[in-house]
Design an enzyme around this catalytic site. Structure first.
Site, PDB file in Angstrom:
ATOM      1  N   GLU A  35      55.284  41.714  29.836  1.00 38.25           N
ATOM      2  CA  GLU A  35      54.264  41.146  28.945  1.00 38.25           C
ATOM      3  C   GLU A  35      54.409  41.775  27.571  1.00 38.25           C
ATOM      4  OE1 GLU A  35      50.540  41.679  31.006  1.00 38.25           O
ATOM      5  OE2 GLU A  35      51.188  40.465  32.677  1.00 38.25           O
ATOM      6  N   MET A  68      41.998  40.579  49.870  1.00 41.48           N
ATOM      7  CA  MET A  68      40.568  40.241  49.877  1.00 41.48           C
ATOM      8  C   MET A  68      39.748  41.467  49.482  1.00 41.48           C
ATOM      9  SD  MET A  68      38.596  37.706  50.221  1.00 41.48           S
ATOM     10  CE  MET A  68      38.980  36.282  51.250  1.00 41.48           C
ATOM     11  N   GLY A  69      39.942  41.918  48.241  1.00 39.46           N
ATOM     12  CA  GLY A  69      39.139  43.024  47.716  1.00 39.46           C
ATOM     13  C   GLY A  69      37.957  42.448  46.959  1.00 39.46           C
ATOM     14  N   ARG A  70      37.514  43.182  45.949  1.00 38.74           N
ATOM     15  CA  ARG A  70      36.372  42.708  45.160  1.00 38.74           C
ATOM     16  C   ARG A  70      36.667  41.354  44.520  1.00 38.74           C
ATOM     17  NH1 ARG A  70      36.176  48.606  43.527  1.00 38.74           N
ATOM     18  NH2 ARG A  70      38.245  48.012  42.852  1.00 38.74           N
ATOM     19  N   SER A 122      46.814  38.796  39.292  1.00 36.15           N
ATOM     20  CA  SER A 122      46.833  40.222  39.654  1.00 36.15           C
ATOM     21  C   SER A 122      47.824  40.989  38.780  1.00 36.15           C
ATOM     22  CB  SER A 122      47.131  40.379  41.146  1.00 36.15           C
ATOM     23  OG  SER A 122      48.419  39.899  41.483  1.00 36.15           O
ATOM     24  N   ARG A 123      49.072  41.087  39.229  1.00 39.30           N
ATOM     25  CA  ARG A 123      50.135  41.679  38.421  1.00 39.30           C
ATOM     26  C   ARG A 123      51.380  40.831  38.601  1.00 39.30           C
ATOM     27  NH1 ARG A 123      46.664  43.841  36.172  1.00 39.30           N
ATOM     28  NH2 ARG A 123      46.317  46.043  35.742  1.00 39.30           N
ATOM     29  N   HIS A 177      47.400  37.126  30.065  1.00 34.83           N
ATOM     30  CA  HIS A 177      46.674  38.249  30.690  1.00 34.83           C
ATOM     31  C   HIS A 177      45.244  38.369  30.142  1.00 34.83           C
ATOM     32  CE1 HIS A 177      47.538  42.183  33.056  1.00 34.83           C
ATOM     33  NE2 HIS A 177      46.266  41.845  33.176  1.00 34.83           N
TER      34      HIS A 177
HETATM   35  C1  GLV Z   1      43.521  43.848  34.061  1.00 36.40           C
HETATM   36  O1  GLV Z   1      44.539  43.342  34.469  1.00 36.40           O
HETATM   37  C2  GLV Z   1      42.956  45.025  34.678  1.00 36.40           C
HETATM   38  O2  GLV Z   1      43.604  45.643  35.532  1.00 36.40           O
HETATM   39  O3  GLV Z   1      41.822  45.364  34.308  1.00 36.40           O
HETATM   40  C1  GLV Z   2      39.632  44.806  42.062  1.00 38.06           C
HETATM   41  O1  GLV Z   2      38.583  45.016  41.441  1.00 38.06           O
HETATM   42  C2  GLV Z   2      39.707  44.423  43.471  1.00 38.06           C
HETATM   43  O2  GLV Z   2      39.341  45.264  44.313  1.00 38.06           O
HETATM   44  O3  GLV Z   2      40.077  43.279  43.783  1.00 38.06           O
END
Ligand code: GLV
Ligand code: GLV
Length: 330
Positions: free
Chosen positions: A270, A155-157, A240-241, A289
């Site tokens: 990728e 739960m970040g940005r 995310s990744r 992506h």
């Molecule tokens: C994209 O995946 C980023 O990290 O900006």
């Molecule tokens: C990325 O910007 C995050 O904090 O989720």
């Protein structure tokens, strides 16, 4: 004399023009990204390096770049860079957080909706001439998004921007995060989100969406065991990744029908390899992506990246430093 900078790929002109006017700039032109050796060769006298998330900036590369003072990453994630090693060499690392948050949350929602309701399947059904009966009571049924339980891992940005949108769908929001901070307190207060452990989240959520950075703690955090914990018929979305999820286990969970669908914007490798089992599955939506890929956001990322680079090479503290410790070493 102007400092030398190598940019590993053409980025939007909003940023590239700033870089070109401030530095002696070389931009990698081919569409295929430069290899490790090519990066070293092009950047060997450079003080600045503008990188993409696909560039392997490890200790071997960094050891070969004695003049390097700053790595300005054109992305929010920076798992392709050995930040610890860069810090030990006094190299500033910057990224582009914040500007891509909403654009990434939008794409996450596009995948949530498309996977839950089977939009690509419905599109193929029509285009492949399978729509023979005008309206079918059982035709192409999907999962409700409205009122469902959303599980946000990280739960970040970005996670909180996804949660904010979920409120409009009257969803119940569960989240798991290692941090407790203003962002997490805010989602609890504003959107009624509840903190829980990963296992409870997986067991209870109808839709799970992943927003953690890739690091040793999150690598393969969603494997066979975790996928089995998910509700039968649930949906998984990952912007995310790729390496956060065990892709083979996910393909199995989709093939068996344990998960109804998935929406993936990121992959272990990728571009996705031709023999990936995901390519054969009809209940997974694959995008290459593109979560931050809007015209406006990519332009803002370019400006931000150029400003970080320019500040660092002007001996100022850039606005978006990943390794602030670097200002205390030396
Ligand atoms: C994209 O995946 C980023 O990290 O900006
Ligand atoms: C990325 O910007 C995050 O904090 O989720």
């Amino acid at each position: 004399m102007k400092e030398k900078v190598f940019v590993t790929r053409e980025i939007p002109s909003e940023g590239l023009d700033i870089i070109r006017s401030n530095f002696e700039t070389t931009v990698w032109q081919p569409e295929v990204p430069p290899t490790r050796d090519e990066i070293v060769e092009k950047a060997k006298d450079c003080a600045g390096l503008v990188t993409l998330l696909t560039d392997p900036i490890d200790s071997v590369v960094l050891q070969s770049l004695p003049n390097l003072k700053v790595i300005a990453q054109y992305a929010v994630g920076f798992d392709n860079i050995d930040v610890e090693f860069a810090t030990s060499r006094g190299i500033v690392v910057t990224n582009t957080p914040g500007v891509l948050t909403e654009t990434t949350a939008d794409l996450t929602w596009a995948l949530i909706m498309a996977a839950a309701r089977g939009i690509p399947q419905a599109d193929r059904y029509v285009k492949e001439g399978k729509w023979k009966v005008g309206w079918g009571p059982m035709m192409l049924l999907g999962n409700d998004v409205y009122g469902a339980t959303l599980g946000v891992i990280g739960m970040g940005r970005i996670g909180s921007a996804v949660a904010r949108r979920a409120k409009g769908f009257s969803m119940k929001i569960l989240y798991a995060d290692v941090f407790e901070n203003e962002t997490t307190r805010n989602v609890e207060r504003e959107f009624g989100a509840s903190r829980t452990d990963l296992e409870t989240l997986l067991r209870k959520a109808d839709i799970v969406t992943i927003h953690v950075p890739l690091n040793p703690d999150t690598r393969e955090m969603i494997g066979e065991k975790e996928l089995n914990m998910m509700k039968p018929g649930a949906v998984l979305v990952n912007t995310s990744r790729g390496a956060v999820v065990n892709e083979a286990a996910l393909a199995d969970a989709l093939r068996s029908g344990h998960l109804r669908g998935a929406g993936l914007d990121v992959f272990n490798e990728e571009p996705l390899q031709e023999d990936s089992p995901l390519l054969k599955l009809r209940n997974v939506i694959l995008t290459p992506h593109i979560a931050s890929a809007s015209f406006a956001t990519r332009a803002r990322m370019a400006t931000m990246c150029a400003e970080n680079l320019t500040a660092a090479l002007g001996r100022e503290r850039p606005p978006n430093v990943v390794n602030p410790e670097v200002f205390h070493v030396e």
